[in-house]
Design a protein around this motif. Structure first.
Motif, PDB file in Angstrom:
ATOM      1  N   THR A 171       0.797  -1.233   0.000  1.00 53.67           N
ATOM      2  CA  THR A 171       0.000   0.000   0.000  1.00 53.67           C
ATOM      3  C   THR A 171       0.830   1.283   0.000  1.00 53.67           C
ATOM      4  OG1 THR A 171      -0.155  -0.076   2.432  1.00 53.67           O
ATOM      5  CG2 THR A 171      -1.919  -1.134   1.172  1.00 53.67           C
ATOM      6  N   MET A 172       2.122   1.191   0.231  1.00 57.89           N
ATOM      7  CA  MET A 172       2.917   2.419   0.291  1.00 57.89           C
ATOM      8  C   MET A 172       2.991   3.067  -1.102  1.00 57.89           C
ATOM      9  SD  MET A 172       6.809   0.995   0.765  1.00 57.89           S
ATOM     10  CE  MET A 172       7.724   0.208  -0.560  1.00 57.89           C
ATOM     11  N   PRO A 173       3.140   4.405  -1.141  1.00 54.26           N
ATOM     12  CA  PRO A 173       3.093   5.127  -2.423  1.00 54.26           C
ATOM     13  C   PRO A 173       4.396   5.059  -3.218  1.00 54.26           C
ATOM     14  CG  PRO A 173       3.409   6.668  -0.626  1.00 54.26           C
ATOM     15  CD  PRO A 173       3.215   5.324   0.008  1.00 54.26           C
ATOM     16  N   PHE A 174       5.228   4.093  -2.912  1.00 53.54           N
ATOM     17  CA  PHE A 174       6.481   3.888  -3.639  1.00 53.54           C
ATOM     18  C   PHE A 174       6.528   2.438  -4.110  1.00 53.54           C
ATOM     19  CE2 PHE A 174       7.269   7.098  -0.388  1.00 53.54           C
ATOM     20  CZ  PHE A 174       7.764   8.143  -1.149  1.00 53.54           C
ATOM     21  N   LYS A 175       7.036   2.237  -5.307  1.00 52.25           N
ATOM     22  CA  LYS A 175       7.125   0.880  -5.831  1.00 52.25           C
ATOM     23  C   LYS A 175       8.274   0.139  -5.154  1.00 52.25           C
ATOM     24  CE  LYS A 175       7.497  -1.809 -10.092  1.00 52.25           C
ATOM     25  NZ  LYS A 175       7.652  -1.756 -11.563  1.00 52.25           N
ATOM     26  N   PRO A 176       7.967  -0.944  -4.443  1.00 53.49           N
ATOM     27  CA  PRO A 176       9.046  -1.695  -3.766  1.00 53.49           C
ATOM     28  C   PRO A 176       9.932  -2.418  -4.768  1.00 53.49           C
ATOM     29  CG  PRO A 176       6.967  -2.847  -3.560  1.00 53.49           C
ATOM     30  CD  PRO A 176       6.641  -1.532  -4.213  1.00 53.49           C
ATOM     31  N   ASP A 177      11.221  -2.403  -4.511  1.00 52.84           N
ATOM     32  CA  ASP A 177      12.141  -3.095  -5.410  1.00 52.84           C
ATOM     33  C   ASP A 177      12.399  -4.519  -4.905  1.00 52.84           C
ATOM     34  OD1 ASP A 177      13.731  -2.707  -3.210  1.00 52.84           O
ATOM     35  OD2 ASP A 177      15.065  -1.247  -4.159  1.00 52.84           O
ATOM     36  N   GLU A 178      13.236  -5.240  -5.614  1.00 53.05           N
ATOM     37  CA  GLU A 178      13.528  -6.624  -5.249  1.00 53.05           C
ATOM     38  C   GLU A 178      14.196  -6.722  -3.881  1.00 53.05           C
ATOM     39  OE1 GLU A 178      15.665  -8.774  -8.232  1.00 53.05           O
ATOM     40  OE2 GLU A 178      14.417  -8.041  -9.861  1.00 53.05           O
ATOM     41  N   VAL A 179      15.020  -5.734  -3.558  1.00 55.95           N
ATOM     42  CA  VAL A 179      15.718  -5.756  -2.263  1.00 55.95           C
ATOM     43  C   VAL A 179      14.712  -5.690  -1.113  1.00 55.95           C
ATOM     44  CG1 VAL A 179      17.338  -4.511  -0.784  1.00 55.95           C
ATOM     45  CG2 VAL A 179      17.805  -4.717  -3.236  1.00 55.95           C
ATOM     46  N   THR A 180      13.681  -4.859  -1.273  1.00 54.30           N
ATOM     47  CA  THR A 180      12.657  -4.720  -0.239  1.00 54.30           C
ATOM     48  C   THR A 180      11.915  -6.031  -0.020  1.00 54.30           C
ATOM     49  OG1 THR A 180      12.343  -2.400  -0.852  1.00 54.30           O
ATOM     50  CG2 THR A 180      10.611  -3.425   0.461  1.00 54.30           C
ATOM     51  N   TRP A 181      11.503  -6.664  -1.114  1.00 57.61           N
ATOM     52  CA  TRP A 181      10.809  -7.947  -1.008  1.00 57.61           C
ATOM     53  C   TRP A 181      11.734  -9.032  -0.445  1.00 57.61           C
ATOM     54  CZ3 TRP A 181       5.787  -8.437  -1.083  1.00 57.61           C
ATOM     55  CH2 TRP A 181       5.003  -7.519  -1.804  1.00 57.61           C
ATOM     56  N   ALA A 182      12.997  -9.002  -0.848  1.00 57.45           N
ATOM     57  CA  ALA A 182      13.956  -9.999  -0.362  1.00 57.45           C
ATOM     58  C   ALA A 182      14.181  -9.859   1.138  1.00 57.45           C
ATOM     59  CB  ALA A 182      15.282  -9.854  -1.112  1.00 57.45           C
ATOM     60  N   ALA A 183      14.174  -8.627   1.626  1.00 53.22           N
ATOM     61  CA  ALA A 183      14.348  -8.398   3.063  1.00 53.22           C
ATOM     62  C   ALA A 183      13.168  -8.973   3.840  1.00 53.22           C
ATOM     63  CB  ALA A 183      14.481  -6.896   3.335  1.00 53.22           C
ATOM     64  N   LEU A 184      11.964  -8.799   3.289  1.00 53.40           N
ATOM     65  CA  LEU A 184      10.781  -9.367   3.946  1.00 53.40           C
ATOM     66  C   LEU A 184      10.834 -10.891   3.911  1.00 53.40           C
ATOM     67  CD1 LEU A 184       8.084  -9.095   5.340  1.00 53.40           C
ATOM     68  CD2 LEU A 184       7.002  -8.783   3.099  1.00 53.40           C
ATOM     69  N   LEU A 185      11.286 -11.449   2.793  1.00 49.78           N
ATOM     70  CA  LEU A 185      11.416 -12.914   2.682  1.00 49.78           C
ATOM     71  C   LEU A 185      12.395 -13.444   3.723  1.00 49.78           C
ATOM     72  CD1 LEU A 185      10.751 -15.549   1.236  1.00 49.78           C
ATOM     73  CD2 LEU A 185      12.574 -15.020  -0.400  1.00 49.78           C
ATOM     74  N   SER A 186      13.490 -12.719   3.915  1.00 49.67           N
ATOM     75  CA  SER A 186      14.477 -13.116   4.929  1.00 49.67           C
ATOM     76  C   SER A 186      13.861 -13.093   6.322  1.00 49.67           C
ATOM     77  CB  SER A 186      15.679 -12.172   4.863  1.00 49.67           C
ATOM     78  OG  SER A 186      16.614 -12.461   5.883  1.00 49.67           O
ATOM     79  N   ALA A 187      13.025 -12.073   6.587  1.00 58.51           N
ATOM     80  CA  ALA A 187      12.359 -11.978   7.890  1.00 58.51           C
ATOM     81  C   ALA A 187      11.374 -13.128   8.068  1.00 58.51           C
ATOM     82  CB  ALA A 187      11.637 -10.641   8.005  1.00 58.51           C
ATOM     83  N   CYS A 188      10.680 -13.511   6.992  1.00 52.72           N
ATOM     84  CA  CYS A 188       9.754 -14.651   7.055  1.00 52.72           C
ATOM     85  C   CYS A 188      10.504 -15.928   7.410  1.00 52.72           C
ATOM     86  CB  CYS A 188       9.043 -14.823   5.712  1.00 52.72           C
ATOM     87  SG  CYS A 188       7.844 -13.532   5.327  1.00 52.72           S
ATOM     88  N   ASN A 189      11.671 -16.090   6.814  1.00 54.00           N
ATOM     89  CA  ASN A 189      12.496 -17.261   7.105  1.00 54.00           C
ATOM     90  C   ASN A 189      12.963 -17.248   8.558  1.00 54.00           C
ATOM     91  OD1 ASN A 189      14.131 -19.626   6.349  1.00 54.00           O
ATOM     92  ND2 ASN A 189      15.866 -18.248   6.684  1.00 54.00           N
TER      93      ASN A 189
END
Length: 214
Positions: A171-189
């Protein structure tokens, strides 16, 4: 001042800040001013610990003008002082600086809130981090930058609030890049959240461009 009377030089800013702190706790303005003069003579005005102690001392002794002057000089030397303090692992000190800043009437800016949310992230103060993010919008009329969103995402991810972090990315007004998604994936792990981890991994794969060699 016993050390000086015995001819012992006070050359450690940590000692000075401790003495100033004692003056603050006793609310002895005269002694505090003498130590402030000593600080100037020794050239320790630029020391964060000493300046912070002086602000606290003058504020506790009800000399708000002096406290505001010193704090203002601190920010003139380094407008990102709260960020710098937080990045050096001094999260509690960063939050204390903010409280002092408000107590003497200085207004925070966008950089201030980056440091505050960053500090909250590194000590797990989730509610306080959320509060600062909302406060910059509601109380100070600021628009969060990508850096503010990144700090908030880091706070939520570190603390295990992964669903909230995922919703924020979407929902944030900025397009998330791959690094942002990868950081969340790392947190999920890290937090062993398979459900969100699978969704994030699928999204990451959809972002990865196809290799022309395949």
């Amino acid at each position: 001042m016993e050390k000086q009377s015995k001819g012992i030089d006070i050359v450690d800013p940590f000692i000075l800040s401790s003495i100033i702190g004692a003056s603050a706790n006793l609310a002895v303005l005269g002694l505090g001013k003498q130590i402030h003069c000593l600080v100037i003579l020794l050239g320790y005005e630029s020391s964060l610990f000493v300046s912070n102690a002086l602000v606290d001392m003058y504020a506790k002794c009800s000399d708000i003008l002096a406290a505001k002057k010193i704090f203002g000089e601190m920010f003139q030397r380094d407008t990102s002082i709260i960020v710098g303090t937080a990045q050096h692992g001094l999260a509690e000190e960063a939050l204390s600086l903010f409280d002092q800043m408000l107590s003497i009437g200085l207004q925070p800016n966008e950089v201030t809130f980056v440091g505050l949310i960053y500090a909250c992230s590194h000590v797990g103060l989730v509610s306080k981090g959320r509060y600062f993010f909302c406060s910059m919008i509601k109380d100070y009329g600021m628009s969060p930058s990508l850096q503010h969103y990144t700090c908030l995402l880091d706070l939520l991810s570190r603390s295990g609030h992964l669903e909230e972090a995922e919703n924020l990315i979407k929902t944030m007004p900025f397009k998330p890049d791959e690094v942002t998604w990868a950081a969340l994936l790392s947190a999920c792990n890290h937090h062993r959240n398979t459900d969100i981890g699978i969704r994030v991994a699928d999204h990451l794969l959809s972002l990865t461009p196809e290799d022309p060699s395949t």
